[in-house]
Motif scaffolding. Structure first.
Motif, mmCIF file in Angstrom:
data_model
loop_
_atom_site.group_PDB
_atom_site.id
_atom_site.type_symbol
_atom_site.label_atom_id
_atom_site.label_comp_id
_atom_site.label_asym_id
_atom_site.label_seq_id
_atom_site.Cartn_x
_atom_site.Cartn_y
_atom_site.Cartn_z
ATOM 1 N N TYR A 185 9.830 -3.427 1.531
ATOM 2 C CA TYR A 185 9.273 -3.207 0.062
ATOM 3 C C TYR A 185 7.905 -3.321 0.297
ATOM 4 O O TYR A 185 7.339 -2.235 -0.355
ATOM 5 N N VAL A 186 7.300 -4.092 0.892
ATOM 6 C CA VAL A 186 5.676 -3.968 1.056
ATOM 7 C C VAL A 186 5.356 -2.443 1.552
ATOM 8 O O VAL A 186 4.359 -2.039 1.205
ATOM 9 N N LYS A 187 5.879 -2.280 2.709
ATOM 10 C CA LYS A 187 5.465 -0.994 3.436
ATOM 11 C C LYS A 187 5.668 0.312 2.430
ATOM 12 O O LYS A 187 4.908 1.077 2.160
ATOM 13 N N SER A 188 6.824 0.274 1.453
ATOM 14 C CA SER A 188 7.131 1.572 0.680
ATOM 15 C C SER A 188 6.024 1.363 -0.608
ATOM 16 O O SER A 188 5.542 2.395 -0.713
ATOM 17 N N GLY A 189 5.633 0.105 -1.085
ATOM 18 C CA GLY A 189 4.761 -0.174 -1.877
ATOM 19 C C GLY A 189 3.358 0.406 -1.479
ATOM 20 O O GLY A 189 2.678 1.200 -2.300
ATOM 21 N N ALA A 190 2.928 0.087 -0.514
ATOM 22 C CA ALA A 190 1.630 0.425 0.042
ATOM 23 C C ALA A 190 1.560 2.023 0.142
ATOM 24 O O ALA A 190 0.393 2.754 -0.294
ATOM 25 N N GLN A 191 2.408 2.485 0.689
ATOM 26 C CA GLN A 191 2.577 4.088 0.944
ATOM 27 C C GLN A 191 2.395 4.756 -0.434
ATOM 28 O O GLN A 191 1.735 5.770 -0.674
ATOM 29 N N LEU A 192 3.287 4.299 -1.587
ATOM 30 C CA LEU A 192 3.446 4.868 -2.598
ATOM 31 C C LEU A 192 1.940 4.695 -3.629
ATOM 32 O O LEU A 192 1.404 5.756 -4.077
ATOM 33 N N PHE A 193 1.227 3.431 -3.218
ATOM 34 C CA PHE A 193 -0.060 3.115 -3.962
ATOM 35 C C PHE A 193 -1.049 4.107 -3.334
ATOM 36 O O PHE A 193 -1.914 4.908 -3.837
ATOM 37 N N LEU A 205 1.497 -9.728 4.949
ATOM 38 C CA LEU A 205 1.756 -8.727 4.050
ATOM 39 C C LEU A 205 0.696 -7.625 4.278
ATOM 40 O O LEU A 205 1.004 -6.373 4.221
ATOM 41 N N GLY A 206 -0.488 -7.905 4.621
ATOM 42 C CA GLY A 206 -1.494 -6.798 4.615
ATOM 43 C C GLY A 206 -1.325 -6.030 5.860
ATOM 44 O O GLY A 206 -1.273 -4.802 6.027
ATOM 45 N N LEU A 207 -0.801 -6.780 7.253
ATOM 46 C CA LEU A 207 -0.547 -6.069 8.261
ATOM 47 C C LEU A 207 0.472 -4.973 8.048
ATOM 48 O O LEU A 207 0.705 -4.159 8.739
ATOM 49 N N ILE A 208 1.564 -5.712 7.294
ATOM 50 C CA ILE A 208 2.934 -4.702 6.965
ATOM 51 C C ILE A 208 2.359 -3.752 6.328
ATOM 52 O O ILE A 208 2.668 -2.468 6.545
ATOM 53 N N ALA A 209 1.620 -3.821 5.227
ATOM 54 C CA ALA A 209 0.712 -2.591 4.532
ATOM 55 C C ALA A 209 0.316 -1.765 5.201
ATOM 56 O O ALA A 209 0.320 -0.381 5.222
ATOM 57 N N LEU A 210 -0.636 -2.123 6.279
ATOM 58 C CA LEU A 210 -1.579 -1.444 6.920
ATOM 59 C C LEU A 210 -0.742 -0.658 7.890
ATOM 60 O O LEU A 210 -1.050 0.530 8.061
ATOM 61 N N GLY A 211 0.216 -1.178 8.484
ATOM 62 C CA GLY A 211 1.089 -0.496 9.461
ATOM 63 C C GLY A 211 1.890 0.918 8.552
ATOM 64 O O GLY A 211 1.921 1.767 9.170
ATOM 65 N N GLY A 212 2.356 0.294 7.341
ATOM 66 C CA GLY A 212 2.923 1.652 6.797
ATOM 67 C C GLY A 212 1.955 2.645 6.476
ATOM 68 O O GLY A 212 2.457 3.961 6.267
ATOM 69 N N VAL A 213 0.739 2.342 5.963
ATOM 70 C CA VAL A 213 -0.391 3.410 5.635
ATOM 71 C C VAL A 213 -0.529 4.223 6.914
ATOM 72 O O VAL A 213 -0.708 5.477 7.023
ATOM 73 N N LEU A 214 -0.878 3.617 8.042
ATOM 74 C CA LEU A 214 -1.064 4.146 9.249
ATOM 75 C C LEU A 214 -0.036 5.221 9.853
ATOM 76 O O LEU A 214 -0.100 6.238 10.248
ATOM 77 N N GLU A 215 1.237 4.733 9.436
ATOM 78 C CA GLU A 215 2.673 5.700 9.799
ATOM 79 C C GLU A 215 2.435 6.827 8.864
ATOM 80 O O GLU A 215 2.597 7.800 9.348
#
Length: 333
Positions: A125-133, A227-237
């Motif tokens: 959820y957090v990964k998808s949200g970060a990428q969409l944001f 949560l920040g690390l999860i979001a950062l990983g998603g954006v890096l991907e």
């Protein structure tokens, strides 16, 4: 001896899946795609695809850290590759692969299935949200500059809003949702426990499992760093995947800007709703069309770049992912 057997099984598993993909697509077409890229670009694209797969280990490590002793960095990367394997082969991508992977996470951390499913649900959820944001912000800037259709911004923005609303509804109605699930799942669990074991599991077992699931979901309210690390990983991907497509386009003689590619990466994920392993065909078509729309590249150039990157992605997911999967603990019921 056991490690040798697992390696052999992994090679057969990954190699067999990769061979099936090559036969489905056509070995000649795959070789033709690679030959169409400038030699300098092939190695760069492959390196970026490998890096993107490994970076997923950041989100895996952060999401699983609350479970037991968590996972080491190396094990997190292994689980990331194994997750890519199931993402590719399972019918609905991450939606159907995460329930499979939760079994292996629970065994590796000596916790329960529902706890593992809870932390991985938060991670997705957090990964998808970060990428969409990130995509919505980038498209908003591009729309303001007049270089992008407003419909793309509306689509991404609407998806981001919907994701937030769905998450909020699930959390605030969790008691009602849990009660409904207890009623629905109790007969299923009772029948399965009677078939697979001597113990009888009923309503109390289901209710306890759901309590553990929500406990792990809500645990992250006090872990903003994770949560920040999860979001950062998603954006890096997202950035690495966009970089691979950008290099592939340049390698086929179609130089374009990088930012529009980064913005468009989440759009084709809608193809995962189709029950096709790897969303083969649907994802490629959506991504190629989105690239042509956002970057101004020709349809043929965008399609060639997508096919090149997807060949490396699927090859890595099936090959290396199959080997990583064979070394997971938890295959026995």
């Amino acid at each position: 001896m056991r490690r040798t057997v697992r390696l052999a099984v992994g090679l057969v598993l990954g190699g067999g899946a990769l061979a099936a993909y090559l036969l489905l697509v056509g070995p000649e077409r795959v070789l033709g795609r690679a030959a169409a890229v400038a030699p300098w670009a092939v190695g760069v694209v492959l390196a970026l695809v490998v890096a993107e797969a490994a970076v997923d280990g950041v989100g895996v490590w952060a999401s699983v850290k609350p479970l037991g002793d968590g996972l080491t960095a190396g094990r997190s990367v292994q689980f990331a590759f194994a997750g890519d394997f199931f993402d590719t082969l399972s019918p609905a991508g991450p939606v159907s692969s995460e329930p499979i992977m939760a079994r292996f996470f629970s065994v590796a951390t000596a916790t329960t299935y529902s706890e593992a499913l809870g932390v991985r649900g938060v991670a997705k959820y957090v990964k998808s949200g970060a990428q969409l944001f990130v995509s919505t912000a980038l498209v908003g800037a591009l729309v303001a500059g007049g270089g992008t259709p407003r419909s793309v911004g509306v689509t991404l923005g609407g998806a981001a809003v919907l994701l937030v609303l769905v998450g909020g509804v699930l959390v605030y109605t969790r008691d009602l949702l849990s009660g409904s699930l207890v009623v629905a799942l109790t007969p299923v669990v009772s029948q399965l426990s009677a078939l697979l074991s001597d113990a009888s599991h009923g309503r109390e077992t289901v209710a306890a499992a759901l309590d553990r699931f929500w406990m792990r979901v809500l645990h992250f309210r006090g872990e903003p760093g994770l949560l920040g690390l999860i979001a950062l990983g998603g954006v890096l991907e997202q950035v690495l995947t966009a970089g691979a497509l950008w290099v592939a386009l340049a390698g086929t003689g179609t130089p374009v800007a990088l930012v529009p590619i980064v913005a468009v990466i989440p759009l084709p994920r809608a193809a995962s709703v189709l029950p096709v392993p790897g969303s083969l065909g649907a994802y490629d078509a959506l991504l190629g069309g989105a690239l042509a729309l956002m970057t101004g590249a020709t349809a043929a150039g965008a399609a060639a770049a997508v096919l090149i990157v997807r060949t490396f992605e699927l090859g890595l997911s099936l090959g290396a992912g199959g080997v990583a999967t064979s070394f997971l603990r938890g295959w026995r019921p």
